[in-house]
Design a protein around this motif. Sequence first.
Motif, PDB file in Angstrom:
ATOM      1  N   ASP A  55       0.678  -1.335  -0.175  1.00  0.00           N
ATOM      2  CA  ASP A  55      -0.379   0.080  -0.019  1.00  0.00           C
ATOM      3  C   ASP A  55       1.085   1.466  -0.356  1.00  0.00           C
ATOM      4  OD1 ASP A  55      -2.371  -1.143   0.283  1.00  0.00           O
ATOM      5  OD2 ASP A  55      -2.165  -1.908   2.492  1.00  0.00           O
ATOM      6  N   ASP A  56       2.216   1.124  -0.566  1.00  0.00           N
ATOM      7  CA  ASP A  56       2.890   2.083  -0.215  1.00  0.00           C
ATOM      8  C   ASP A  56       1.903   3.488  -1.397  1.00  0.00           C
ATOM      9  OD1 ASP A  56       5.386   4.331  -1.301  1.00  0.00           O
ATOM     10  OD2 ASP A  56       6.253   3.276   0.210  1.00  0.00           O
ATOM     11  N   PRO A  57       1.942   4.651  -0.894  1.00  0.00           N
ATOM     12  CA  PRO A  57       1.367   5.634  -1.875  1.00  0.00           C
ATOM     13  C   PRO A  57       2.872   6.418  -2.861  1.00  0.00           C
ATOM     14  CG  PRO A  57       2.229   7.047  -0.298  1.00  0.00           C
ATOM     15  CD  PRO A  57       2.431   5.417  -0.343  1.00  0.00           C
ATOM     16  N   LEU A  58       4.014   5.801  -2.580  1.00  0.00           N
ATOM     17  CA  LEU A  58       5.205   6.738  -3.965  1.00  0.00           C
ATOM     18  C   LEU A  58       5.412   5.756  -5.347  1.00  0.00           C
ATOM     19  CD1 LEU A  58       6.375   9.670  -1.849  1.00  0.00           C
ATOM     20  CD2 LEU A  58       4.400   9.420  -3.485  1.00  0.00           C
ATOM     21  N   GLU A  59       5.492   4.007  -3.844  1.00  0.00           N
ATOM     22  CA  GLU A  59       6.896   3.245  -4.603  1.00  0.00           C
ATOM     23  C   GLU A  59       5.876   1.843  -5.431  1.00  0.00           C
ATOM     24  OE1 GLU A  59      11.035   1.171  -3.770  1.00  0.00           O
ATOM     25  OE2 GLU A  59       9.665   2.391  -1.883  1.00  0.00           O
ATOM     26  N   LEU A  60       6.058   1.670  -6.186  1.00  0.00           N
ATOM     27  CA  LEU A  60       5.584  -0.562  -6.640  1.00  0.00           C
ATOM     28  C   LEU A  60       6.727  -1.264  -6.519  1.00  0.00           C
ATOM     29  CD1 LEU A  60       3.436   1.107  -9.626  1.00  0.00           C
ATOM     30  CD2 LEU A  60       2.877   0.128  -6.747  1.00  0.00           C
ATOM     31  N   PRO A  61       6.882  -2.317  -6.988  1.00  0.00           N
ATOM     32  CA  PRO A  61       7.654  -3.083  -6.668  1.00  0.00           C
ATOM     33  C   PRO A  61       8.888  -2.252  -7.508  1.00  0.00           C
ATOM     34  CG  PRO A  61       5.782  -4.205  -5.982  1.00  0.00           C
ATOM     35  CD  PRO A  61       5.532  -2.689  -6.161  1.00  0.00           C
ATOM     36  N   SER A  62       9.935  -2.609  -7.706  1.00  0.00           N
ATOM     37  CA  SER A  62      10.938  -2.439  -9.178  1.00  0.00           C
ATOM     38  C   SER A  62      11.960  -3.318  -9.259  1.00  0.00           C
ATOM     39  CB  SER A  62      11.167  -0.868  -8.882  1.00  0.00           C
ATOM     40  OG  SER A  62      12.290  -1.306  -8.022  1.00  0.00           O
ATOM     41  N   ASP A  63      12.136  -3.978 -10.320  1.00  0.00           N
ATOM     42  CA  ASP A  63      13.282  -4.865 -11.079  1.00  0.00           C
ATOM     43  C   ASP A  63      13.889  -4.838 -12.179  1.00  0.00           C
ATOM     44  OD1 ASP A  63      14.314  -7.400 -11.594  1.00  0.00           O
ATOM     45  OD2 ASP A  63      12.744  -8.738 -11.311  1.00  0.00           O
ATOM     46  N   TRP A  64      14.969  -4.678 -11.473  1.00  0.00           N
ATOM     47  CA  TRP A  64      16.162  -3.658 -12.708  1.00  0.00           C
ATOM     48  C   TRP A  64      17.176  -4.283 -13.193  1.00  0.00           C
ATOM     49  CZ3 TRP A  64      14.803   0.525 -16.218  1.00  0.00           C
ATOM     50  CH2 TRP A  64      13.842   1.206 -16.181  1.00  0.00           C
ATOM     51  N   MET A  65      17.622  -4.257 -14.819  1.00  0.00           N
ATOM     52  CA  MET A  65      18.921  -4.920 -14.647  1.00  0.00           C
ATOM     53  C   MET A  65      19.642  -3.810 -15.475  1.00  0.00           C
ATOM     54  SD  MET A  65      19.946  -8.462 -14.387  1.00  0.00           S
ATOM     55  CE  MET A  65      20.391  -8.613 -16.250  1.00  0.00           C
ATOM     56  N   LEU A  66      21.474  -4.091 -14.682  1.00  0.00           N
ATOM     57  CA  LEU A  66      22.154  -2.202 -14.520  1.00  0.00           C
ATOM     58  C   LEU A  66      23.592  -3.114 -15.162  1.00  0.00           C
ATOM     59  CD1 LEU A  66      22.054  -0.587 -11.470  1.00  0.00           C
ATOM     60  CD2 LEU A  66      21.197  -0.188 -13.427  1.00  0.00           C
ATOM     61  N   LEU A  67      23.952  -2.704 -16.712  1.00  0.00           N
ATOM     62  CA  LEU A  67      24.856  -3.115 -17.606  1.00  0.00           C
ATOM     63  C   LEU A  67      25.746  -2.095 -17.790  1.00  0.00           C
ATOM     64  CD1 LEU A  67      21.900  -4.542 -18.186  1.00  0.00           C
ATOM     65  CD2 LEU A  67      23.224  -5.674 -20.628  1.00  0.00           C
ATOM     66  N   SER A  68      27.873  -2.024 -17.577  1.00  0.00           N
ATOM     67  CA  SER A  68      28.159  -1.515 -17.581  1.00  0.00           C
ATOM     68  C   SER A  68      29.326  -2.506 -18.081  1.00  0.00           C
ATOM     69  CB  SER A  68      28.007  -0.891 -16.906  1.00  0.00           C
ATOM     70  OG  SER A  68      29.603   0.381 -16.421  1.00  0.00           O
ATOM     71  N   ARG A  69      30.553  -1.529 -18.470  1.00  0.00           N
ATOM     72  CA  ARG A  69      31.778  -1.997 -18.476  1.00  0.00           C
ATOM     73  C   ARG A  69      33.222  -2.215 -17.790  1.00  0.00           C
ATOM     74  NH1 ARG A  69      30.994  -0.502 -24.153  1.00  0.00           N
ATOM     75  NH2 ARG A  69      31.250  -2.543 -25.392  1.00  0.00           N
ATOM     76  N   ASP A  70      32.158  -1.283 -16.628  1.00  0.00           N
ATOM     77  CA  ASP A  70      32.520  -0.746 -15.364  1.00  0.00           C
ATOM     78  C   ASP A  70      32.266  -1.599 -13.864  1.00  0.00           C
ATOM     79  OD1 ASP A  70      34.032   0.280 -13.028  1.00  0.00           O
ATOM     80  OD2 ASP A  70      33.054   2.142 -13.348  1.00  0.00           O
ATOM     81  N   ARG A  71      33.321  -2.298 -13.376  1.00  0.00           N
ATOM     82  CA  ARG A  71      32.650  -3.769 -12.432  1.00  0.00           C
ATOM     83  C   ARG A  71      32.372  -2.729 -11.596  1.00  0.00           C
ATOM     84  NH1 ARG A  71      29.129  -8.027 -12.212  1.00  0.00           N
ATOM     85  NH2 ARG A  71      28.932  -6.259  -9.823  1.00  0.00           N
ATOM     86  N   ALA A  72      33.499  -1.732 -11.075  1.00  0.00           N
ATOM     87  CA  ALA A  72      33.209  -1.282  -9.391  1.00  0.00           C
ATOM     88  C   ALA A  72      32.576  -0.549  -9.673  1.00  0.00           C
ATOM     89  CB  ALA A  72      34.753  -0.845  -9.335  1.00  0.00           C
ATOM     90  N   GLN A  73      31.620   0.151 -10.474  1.00  0.00           N
ATOM     91  CA  GLN A  73      30.525   0.657 -10.140  1.00  0.00           C
ATOM     92  C   GLN A  73      29.550   0.023 -10.081  1.00  0.00           C
ATOM     93  OE1 GLN A  73      28.812   4.900 -12.284  1.00  0.00           O
ATOM     94  NE2 GLN A  73      29.579   3.197 -14.525  1.00  0.00           N
ATOM     95  N   LEU A  74      29.531  -0.930 -11.146  1.00  0.00           N
ATOM     96  CA  LEU A  74      28.233  -1.909 -10.624  1.00  0.00           C
ATOM     97  C   LEU A  74      28.562  -2.450  -9.306  1.00  0.00           C
ATOM     98  CD1 LEU A  74      27.554  -3.646 -13.926  1.00  0.00           C
ATOM     99  CD2 LEU A  74      26.745  -1.658 -13.566  1.00  0.00           C
ATOM    100  N   ASP A  75      29.197  -2.655  -9.415  1.00  0.00           N
ATOM    101  CA  ASP A  75      29.698  -3.175  -7.339  1.00  0.00           C
ATOM    102  C   ASP A  75      29.048  -2.301  -6.715  1.00  0.00           C
ATOM    103  OD1 ASP A  75      30.119  -5.575  -7.696  1.00  0.00           O
ATOM    104  OD2 ASP A  75      32.244  -5.235  -7.982  1.00  0.00           O
ATOM    105  N   ARG A  76      28.930  -0.929  -6.269  1.00  0.00           N
ATOM    106  CA  ARG A  76      28.771  -0.060  -5.910  1.00  0.00           C
ATOM    107  C   ARG A  76      27.689   0.296  -5.645  1.00  0.00           C
ATOM    108  NH1 ARG A  76      28.449   5.500  -7.297  1.00  0.00           N
ATOM    109  NH2 ARG A  76      29.779   5.473  -8.971  1.00  0.00           N
ATOM    110  N   LEU A  77      26.739   0.320  -7.123  1.00  0.00           N
ATOM    111  CA  LEU A  77      25.068   0.361  -6.987  1.00  0.00           C
ATOM    112  C   LEU A  77      24.754  -0.801  -6.776  1.00  0.00           C
ATOM    113  CD1 LEU A  77      25.184   1.928 -10.717  1.00  0.00           C
ATOM    114  CD2 LEU A  77      24.491   3.109  -8.384  1.00  0.00           C
ATOM    115  N   GLY A  78      25.229  -1.992  -6.664  1.00  0.00           N
ATOM    116  CA  GLY A  78      24.349  -3.176  -6.087  1.00  0.00           C
ATOM    117  C   GLY A  78      24.359  -2.989  -4.755  1.00  0.00           C
ATOM    118  N   ALA A  79      25.689  -2.247  -3.814  1.00  0.00           N
ATOM    119  CA  ALA A  79      26.087  -2.444  -2.312  1.00  0.00           C
ATOM    120  C   ALA A  79      24.330  -1.443  -2.010  1.00  0.00           C
ATOM    121  CB  ALA A  79      26.780  -1.749  -2.103  1.00  0.00           C
ATOM    122  N   MET A  80      24.008  -0.432  -2.788  1.00  0.00           N
ATOM    123  CA  MET A  80      23.156   0.387  -2.250  1.00  0.00           C
ATOM    124  C   MET A  80      21.839  -0.550  -2.301  1.00  0.00           C
ATOM    125  SD  MET A  80      24.099   3.419  -4.413  1.00  0.00           S
ATOM    126  CE  MET A  80      25.441   3.965  -4.237  1.00  0.00           C
TER     127      MET A  80
END
Length: 689
Positions: free
Chosen positions: A634-659
């Motif tokens: 019943d969250d008034p602002l958010e719906l479940p989300s499911d995203w794939m992130l692709l990049s050649r920069d593995r460190a950036q993906l790890d940093r985003l995934g940690a969040m």
Amino acid sequence: MVRYGAAVFLSAFLLFAVEPLIGKALLPWFGGSPAVWTTCVVFFQVLLLGGYAWAHQLQRLAPSRQVWAHAAVVIIALAVLAMAAFAWRAPLLPGDDWRPTDSQWPRWMTVRVLLVGVGAPFFVLSATGPLVQRWFTLAQPTASHWRLYALSNAGSLLALTSYPFVFEPLMTLRTQAWSWAAGFVGLGALLFLVSRGAAADAAVHRHEASPTFPRSVWARWVALAALPSLLLLAITNHLCQEIAVVPFLWVLPLALYLVSLILCFEGTRWYRRGLFAPLLAVLLVAAGGLLVTRAPVLPQILVWSAFLFGACMVCHGELALRRPEAAGLTSFSLAMSLGGALGGVFVAVIAPLVFDTFFELDLGLLAMGGLTWALLRERVWPRGGQALAARVGMNLLIFILGGVIVAHTLSASVGSLAASRSFFGTLRVVQDNHGPQGAKRVALLHGATVHGFQVANPTFADEPTAYFTRRSGVGLALEHHARRLTGAPLNVGVIGLGIGTLATFSRAGDEFRFYELSPDVSRLAEDPRFFSCLGHARGHVSVVLGDGRLSLERAAGELDVLAMDAFGSDSVPVHLLTREAFAVYAARLRGPDSLIAVNVLNRTLDLAPLIFRMADELGFEAVHVVARPINGDDDPLELPSDWMLLSRDRAQLDRLGAMTTVVPRPTALPQVWTDDFSNLAALLKPVGR
């Protein structure tokens, strides 16, 4: 008998094998819209009518002249196939220079491509069935030609059922096209043998002209053929919009339609009015219930399929009871073809001009209810207390069905601020009071799927919502991109506009460009009466109309983030998920720290393994991130989300995934998709997931 049966079977097989083939080939050209298949079916129905009319008119000629006239048409079709193969390097499949450059007039562009690509051979195939059956009746006047009719439908059914399970998974489109062309050449040789025999046989037996029938008889034939055709396309449209635009959901309804024809015309033992009319009455109410509830995928497919089959059995069974003698075969076939074309034209051409929703499905249910009521009243349970009980029960069911349809119509208008319907689907702007602190929310719906909402309160007007919150994968990619951390502006491309929610992430100096296929989506998203995401963006925002992939192929500039959210309702535009498509995306990225964000949220398909496979093909790293609303469902602002992130920069993906929450990479990955090959069946989620 063997040569006639072989010709009828092969012509029917080729007739229906080409439909999903060319439909799949054209689907990427027009954004993966369900209307691509509907337009293809109606085109084929109209061309089928033309072929049947040709066969009917040939009956005015002597059999030997019929043979020569049809042979000339076959030769023309073979020449057209040969020229197409030379010009396009493959028969049936138009070259890339035929691709549309914009999203204007998609229905007529589809018809143009179909006419040039498959028009001539399809015309030949549509006329061949009734002609060969008629020649058979001249050769063997005492034999039943309806067995050939059932054999024709069996060939059609085999072509349809084999496509999603044999041809689509195992062959590229080009291989399918060449195989089909070889089959057509083989049919030409077989028709040569059949026509020689037909001319000789007809010389022995007296030729009878086709009889004439009263208009009332023609009207019954046409009406009983039009209703199942209408329901076939309306139900296919509904399933494709709510599940996925895939050959399986094209083939299943059409296969049920054909099975009913086979059973009803094979003999009199299969159709029993006393059984199917009451059963259909129950299925009518069950189908009506699905209009006002959003059931899981499997119950939807089962109930709609059962209803369609019951409706087709009743209509085709009544047609079989009214079929004429052999001399009237071409008249009967022409009337059935005319009815099928009228039902298809109503769904594909008239309904989009008249209705803002798929209301033709409601009308089809009501018409079927009326026919069922009339049949029960006429002959089922004719005497005593059973008759009274049957009438009371049927009247009650029709009353319930009418109430359900009225409720469905009202539910579509309650809270609705605007509605539109186009080649690309149905859209509604709706309003509710479920925002924070009871504030109003305004949402854009494509079918039954939310494609973004905004809170009508200045405090939350610029807050990203739905699947695009700051906690979502795409939100993390935009807010915490490596360039963003250095203060540099971002150049962002977004395939799929929705209401423009991602524009709320833009900052001064940023460039956000949305690629949107549907002009109606753009019009509603830019209307300040409903949404302000685009108008209040702090960066520079633009909207480019047209298919996202084709637009990116022509675009200039380098992107830091490319976000993909182009799924209409829950359907999947396959052409955006192929190796060739991802090569286009990769070529538009600025550098190693650039990101591709793909929305893989889908009720039916597990797209994540495919995107992992695509990342491997590109030499990219990938991470699968999900976010669930903090306040639950019943969250008034958010719906479940499911995203794939692709990049050649593995460190950036790890940093985003940690969040956020990261989903582990699956061990088994599907075969990579290409413009020539895709297999949606391999991505189907298990029932209950």
